[in-house]
Design a protein around this motif. Structure first.
Motif, mmCIF file in Angstrom:
data_model
loop_
_atom_site.group_PDB
_atom_site.id
_atom_site.type_symbol
_atom_site.label_atom_id
_atom_site.label_comp_id
_atom_site.label_asym_id
_atom_site.label_seq_id
_atom_site.Cartn_x
_atom_site.Cartn_y
_atom_site.Cartn_z
ATOM 1 N N GLU A 37 43.346 -0.932 39.896
ATOM 2 C CA GLU A 37 44.422 -0.941 38.468
ATOM 3 C C GLU A 37 44.013 -0.212 37.486
ATOM 4 O OE1 GLU A 37 47.754 -3.199 37.624
ATOM 5 O OE2 GLU A 37 46.760 -2.703 39.930
ATOM 6 N N GLU A 38 43.586 0.070 36.995
ATOM 7 C CA GLU A 38 43.727 1.125 35.792
ATOM 8 C C GLU A 38 44.359 2.547 36.594
ATOM 9 O OE1 GLU A 38 40.091 -1.107 32.685
ATOM 10 O OE2 GLU A 38 39.547 1.424 34.560
ATOM 11 N N GLU A 39 44.381 2.848 37.492
ATOM 12 C CA GLU A 39 44.505 4.325 37.954
ATOM 13 C C GLU A 39 46.087 3.614 38.296
ATOM 14 O OE1 GLU A 39 41.757 5.458 41.708
ATOM 15 O OE2 GLU A 39 40.359 5.162 40.496
ATOM 16 N N ARG A 40 46.185 2.822 38.558
ATOM 17 C CA ARG A 40 47.686 2.385 39.156
ATOM 18 C C ARG A 40 47.989 3.166 37.986
ATOM 19 N NH1 ARG A 40 51.854 -1.069 39.295
ATOM 20 N NH2 ARG A 40 50.503 -2.354 38.513
ATOM 21 N N LEU A 41 47.963 2.457 36.460
ATOM 22 C CA LEU A 41 48.362 1.963 35.914
ATOM 23 C C LEU A 41 48.332 3.393 34.984
ATOM 24 C CD1 LEU A 41 47.151 -1.912 34.535
ATOM 25 C CD2 LEU A 41 49.502 -0.692 35.485
ATOM 26 N N ALA A 42 47.665 4.119 34.935
ATOM 27 C CA ALA A 42 47.462 5.260 34.488
ATOM 28 C C ALA A 42 48.342 6.102 34.558
ATOM 29 C CB ALA A 42 46.199 6.119 34.655
ATOM 30 N N ALA A 43 48.264 6.187 35.784
ATOM 31 C CA ALA A 43 49.319 7.324 36.643
ATOM 32 C C ALA A 43 51.246 6.545 36.580
ATOM 33 C CB ALA A 43 49.669 7.000 38.721
ATOM 34 N N LEU A 44 51.051 5.298 36.723
ATOM 35 C CA LEU A 44 52.796 4.966 36.101
ATOM 36 C C LEU A 44 53.368 5.510 34.644
ATOM 37 C CD1 LEU A 44 55.225 2.936 36.860
ATOM 38 C CD2 LEU A 44 53.428 1.185 35.825
ATOM 39 N N LEU A 45 52.113 5.026 33.860
ATOM 40 C CA LEU A 45 52.914 4.432 32.523
ATOM 41 C C LEU A 45 52.997 6.035 31.600
ATOM 42 C CD1 LEU A 45 49.489 1.787 30.926
ATOM 43 C CD2 LEU A 45 52.278 1.589 31.545
ATOM 44 N N PRO A 53 56.059 15.099 30.122
ATOM 45 C CA PRO A 53 54.715 14.788 30.315
ATOM 46 C C PRO A 53 53.420 14.673 29.941
ATOM 47 C CG PRO A 53 55.081 17.231 29.891
ATOM 48 C CD PRO A 53 56.494 16.619 29.825
ATOM 49 N N GLY A 54 52.593 13.812 30.438
ATOM 50 C CA GLY A 54 51.214 13.625 29.905
ATOM 51 C C GLY A 54 50.296 12.297 30.378
ATOM 52 N N THR A 55 49.414 12.329 30.423
ATOM 53 C CA THR A 55 48.567 11.477 30.624
ATOM 54 C C THR A 55 47.931 10.062 29.684
ATOM 55 O OG1 THR A 55 46.576 12.607 29.354
ATOM 56 C CG2 THR A 55 47.467 13.341 31.865
ATOM 57 N N CYS A 56 48.208 9.298 30.073
ATOM 58 C CA CYS A 56 46.997 7.641 29.947
ATOM 59 C C CYS A 56 45.619 7.416 30.470
ATOM 60 C CB CYS A 56 48.197 7.055 29.843
ATOM 61 S SG CYS A 56 49.488 7.061 29.431
ATOM 62 N N LYS A 57 44.964 6.784 29.307
ATOM 63 C CA LYS A 57 43.729 6.302 29.370
ATOM 64 C C LYS A 57 44.209 5.058 29.421
ATOM 65 C CE LYS A 57 40.628 10.219 27.738
ATOM 66 N NZ LYS A 57 39.650 10.056 26.796
ATOM 67 N N VAL A 58 43.398 4.429 30.652
ATOM 68 C CA VAL A 58 43.950 2.079 30.307
ATOM 69 C C VAL A 58 42.925 1.792 30.527
ATOM 70 C CG1 VAL A 58 44.857 0.711 31.952
ATOM 71 C CG2 VAL A 58 45.878 2.872 31.719
ATOM 72 N N ARG A 59 42.777 0.804 29.538
ATOM 73 C CA ARG A 59 41.881 -0.178 29.938
ATOM 74 C C ARG A 59 42.492 -1.770 30.278
ATOM 75 N NH1 ARG A 59 37.622 -3.986 31.184
ATOM 76 N NH2 ARG A 59 36.027 -4.156 29.808
ATOM 77 N N LEU A 60 42.676 -2.379 31.497
ATOM 78 C CA LEU A 60 42.596 -3.423 32.127
ATOM 79 C C LEU A 60 42.380 -4.626 31.052
ATOM 80 C CD1 LEU A 60 45.169 -4.954 34.128
ATOM 81 C CD2 LEU A 60 42.524 -4.744 35.414
#
Length: 131
Positions: A37-45, A53-60
């Protein structure tokens, strides 16, 4: 201080300690479901939170039904030589991303987005919630 006062003080301290809730329990990041889920959100956000363009780090932070609650820290380059970023809690329902309002409306919007205990944890201890 009399023995009677010490007894009342001990009772008061015991009640305060006994009634306080433990900190909000964050999901275990070592499980495959949380990692996925963190990977899915990091790709979506990045597409939802950044201008370019950019990248996200996510904490569920939690899940309830089809809703995921997370903290995202994103960095992007909206144009060459310019870097921008955001760090904020988000609610994701499928692909629909909701973020809190700014300023004076921030706390109320977080309380509307998240379950009560999670909202209070986000507002009281945001450093613990971040990726």
């Amino acid at each position: 201080m009399t023995v009677r006062h010490v007894g009342w003080l001990g009772l008061a301290v015991g009640l305060l300690v006994g009634c306080s809730e433990p900190p909000y329990a964050l999901p275990d990041r070592s499980t495959a479901a949380v990692q996925a889920e963190e990977e899915r959100l990091a790709a979506l956000l990045p597409g939802e939170l950044l201008d370019g363009p950019g990248t996200c780090k996510v904490r569920l932070l939690g899940r309830e039904g089809s809703s995921s609650y997370a903290w995202a820290r994103c960095e992007g380059t909206p144009e060459p030589g310019l870097t921008s970023g955001v760090s904020l809690p988000v609610r994701v329902d499928g692909d629909l991303v909701t973020q809190p309002l700014d300023g004076i409306a921030h706390a109320d919007s977080v309380r509307r987005m998240f379950p009560e205990r999670l909202a209070e944890a986000v507002l009281d201890d945001p450093d613990r919630m971040q990726p």
